[in-house]
Scaffold this active site. Structure first.
Site, PDB file in Angstrom:
ATOM      1  CG  ASP A   8       7.735 -13.229 -11.363  1.00 40.51           C
ATOM      2  OD1 ASP A   8       7.520 -13.159 -12.579  1.00 40.51           O
ATOM      3  OD2 ASP A   8       7.102 -12.528 -10.532  1.00 40.51           O
ATOM      4  CB  SER A   9       9.653  -9.471 -13.054  1.00 35.58           C
ATOM      5  OG  SER A   9       8.276  -9.614 -12.772  1.00 35.58           O
ATOM      6  CE1 TYR A  40      12.647  -7.866 -14.737  1.00 35.24           C
ATOM      7  CE2 TYR A  40      12.612  -9.944 -15.906  1.00 35.24           C
ATOM      8  CZ  TYR A  40      13.225  -9.084 -15.028  1.00 35.24           C
ATOM      9  OH  TYR A  40      14.415  -9.444 -14.457  1.00 35.24           O
ATOM     10  N   GLY A  41       6.740  -6.347 -17.484  1.00 37.06           N
ATOM     11  CA  GLY A  41       5.639  -6.384 -18.459  1.00 37.06           C
ATOM     12  C   GLY A  41       5.613  -5.245 -19.455  1.00 37.06           C
ATOM     13  CB  CYS A  71       8.140 -14.360 -15.222  1.00 33.50           C
ATOM     14  SG  CYS A  71       7.883 -12.717 -15.901  1.00 33.50           S
ATOM     15  CG  ASN A  72       2.619 -15.904 -18.171  1.00 31.10           C
ATOM     16  OD1 ASN A  72       2.172 -16.791 -18.875  1.00 31.10           O
ATOM     17  ND2 ASN A  72       2.412 -15.862 -16.871  1.00 31.10           N
ATOM     18  CB  THR A  73       6.821 -10.674 -19.015  1.00 33.38           C
ATOM     19  OG1 THR A  73       5.545 -10.380 -18.452  1.00 33.38           O
ATOM     20  CG2 THR A  73       7.261  -9.544 -19.892  1.00 33.38           C
ATOM     21  CD  GLU A 158       5.254  -6.709  -7.618  1.00 33.35           C
ATOM     22  OE1 GLU A 158       6.073  -6.198  -6.865  1.00 33.35           O
ATOM     23  OE2 GLU A 158       5.378  -7.859  -8.108  1.00 33.35           O
ATOM     24  CB  CYS A 192       0.207 -12.137 -15.595  1.00 35.72           C
ATOM     25  SG  CYS A 192       1.259 -11.200 -14.456  1.00 35.72           S
ATOM     26  CB  THR A 193       3.167 -15.800 -12.212  1.00 33.58           C
ATOM     27  OG1 THR A 193       4.126 -14.743 -12.365  1.00 33.58           O
ATOM     28  CG2 THR A 193       3.479 -16.893 -13.217  1.00 33.58           C
ATOM     29  CG  HIS A 194       2.216 -10.313 -10.320  1.00 34.64           C
ATOM     30  ND1 HIS A 194       3.295 -10.674 -11.073  1.00 34.64           N
ATOM     31  CD2 HIS A 194       2.680  -9.486  -9.342  1.00 34.64           C
ATOM     32  CE1 HIS A 194       4.380 -10.091 -10.577  1.00 34.64           C
ATOM     33  NE2 HIS A 194       4.035  -9.368  -9.528  1.00 34.64           N
TER      34      HIS A 194
HETATM   35  N1  DGL Z   1       4.643 -12.041 -13.219  1.00 31.16           N
HETATM   36  C1  DGL Z   1       5.017 -11.612 -14.525  1.00 31.16           C
HETATM   37  C2  DGL Z   1       4.317 -12.440 -15.599  1.00 31.16           C
HETATM   38  O1  DGL Z   1       3.912 -13.521 -15.355  1.00 31.16           O
HETATM   39  C3  DGL Z   1       4.725 -10.189 -14.840  1.00 31.16           C
HETATM   40  C4  DGL Z   1       5.113  -9.177 -13.891  1.00 31.16           C
HETATM   41  C5  DGL Z   1       5.842  -8.034 -14.522  1.00 31.16           C
HETATM   42  O2  DGL Z   1       5.265  -7.280 -15.321  1.00 31.16           O
HETATM   43  O3  DGL Z   1       7.005  -7.926 -14.205  1.00 31.16           O
HETATM   44  O4  DGL Z   1       4.173 -12.011 -16.707  1.00 31.16           O
END
Ligand code: DGL
Length: 273
Positions: A8-9, A40-41, A71-73, A158, A192-194
């Site tokens: 993940d990012s 990354y988003g 990570c979805n992004t 975060e 989004c995994t967060h």
């Molecule tokens: N956890 C990442 C996701 O699932 C996004 C976090 C990011 O923006 O880096 O998309």
């Protein structure tokens, strides 16, 4: 060791790792968070692809036969290119999987009225991956997909602001927005995994009749199924029950924050991509 690489990012992928550890207890995992370059988003397609490919190459060099982009992004912006263009040249015997396809399959199984909402980063939403994939794979079960970008949610997580008034404000605002886009949503994807870290607040604003889909468990469930169907990959995975944590930022910061996601202390190492 030949661990499952989980990437993940930042810390979000730990929500997926937690579910994977539970579902596949004896397996080895190598978690990599690109904390130095998170988020990354908000980054462009090319940049997310470049960063994600670097991470995948690194995890291959650490002997991971299988890498999960938790990570979805990265799944939205890099997975297809990596699978189709890079993998055949780099490592045709290795596999890279994402989190969108399993989520899409699950949504198709659980929606009753075909009205789906997706909450995600700006990158995931703009990529249109969810509406496209839901249309492609739901066999007509999903009739409408509305999306809402929640750019403040990752920074809130975060920075450990999950129980703050700020979190309450932004969660309420984005949930209100998405419910206005379609009043009939019966399934809401935390894309989004967060976001599972904000679930307590999310639940305050989402009517109980709506199913909230968290990805960790879904990805774990689908991975078990995948490994049954692909014994040639499963056989190559080492099973010593070990988990390694690596970050591109400070190991100490990672260790402190990771405990929030995993409810336990971990030891991390800093690496350079
Ligand atoms: N956890 C990442 C996701 O699932 C996004 C976090 C990011 O923006 O880096 O998309």
């Amino acid at each position: 060791m030949a661990p499952i690489g989980v990437f993940d990012s930042g810390y979000g992928g730990l929500t997926v790792l937690k579910a994977l550890e539970k579902a596949l207890p004896g397996y080895d995992f190598l978690y990599l968070g690109d904390n130095a370059r998170t988020p990354y988003g908000t980054r462009s397609f090319d940049v997310v692809y470049e960063y994600t490919l670097e991470a995948v190459k690194y995890l291959f060099s650490r002997n991971c036969p299988l890498v999960i982009l938790a990570c979805n992004t990265a799944s939205a912006k890099a997975l297809r290119n990596i699978q189709q263009l890079d993998l055949p040249l780099l490592a045709p015997d290795k596999r890279v999987l994402g989190v969108i396809r399993p989520s899409v399959e699950k949504v198709s199984e659980i929606t009753k009225n075909g009205h789906v909402g997706v909450l995600g980063t700006v990158g995931t939403v703009l990529s249109e991956s969810y509406p496209i994939e839901l249309k492609k794979w739901s066999e007509g079960r999903v009739k409408s997909t509305v999306q809402e970008a929640c750019p403040m949610w990752v920074p809130l997580v975060e920075n450990n602001e999950i129980d703050s008034e700020g979190a309450d404000f932004f969660v309420e605002k984005n949930i209100r927005n998405i419910l206005q886009k379609d009043k009939n949503i019966d399934t809401l994807v935390l894309g989004c995994t967060h976001y599972p870290l904000l679930k307590k607040t999310i639940k305050k604003y989402v009517p109980e009749s709506i199913t909230i889909l968290e990805q960790g468990q879904v990805v774990a469930e689908k991975l078990i199924d995948y490994l049954h169907r692909h014994p040639e990959i499963d056989d190559r995975l080492s099973k010593l029950g070990q988990v390694i944590f690596q970050t591109t930022e400070s190991a100490e910061n990672f260790e402190n924050k990771a405990s929030l996601f995993l409810d336990r202390r971990v030891e991390a190492q800093t690496i350079h991509l």
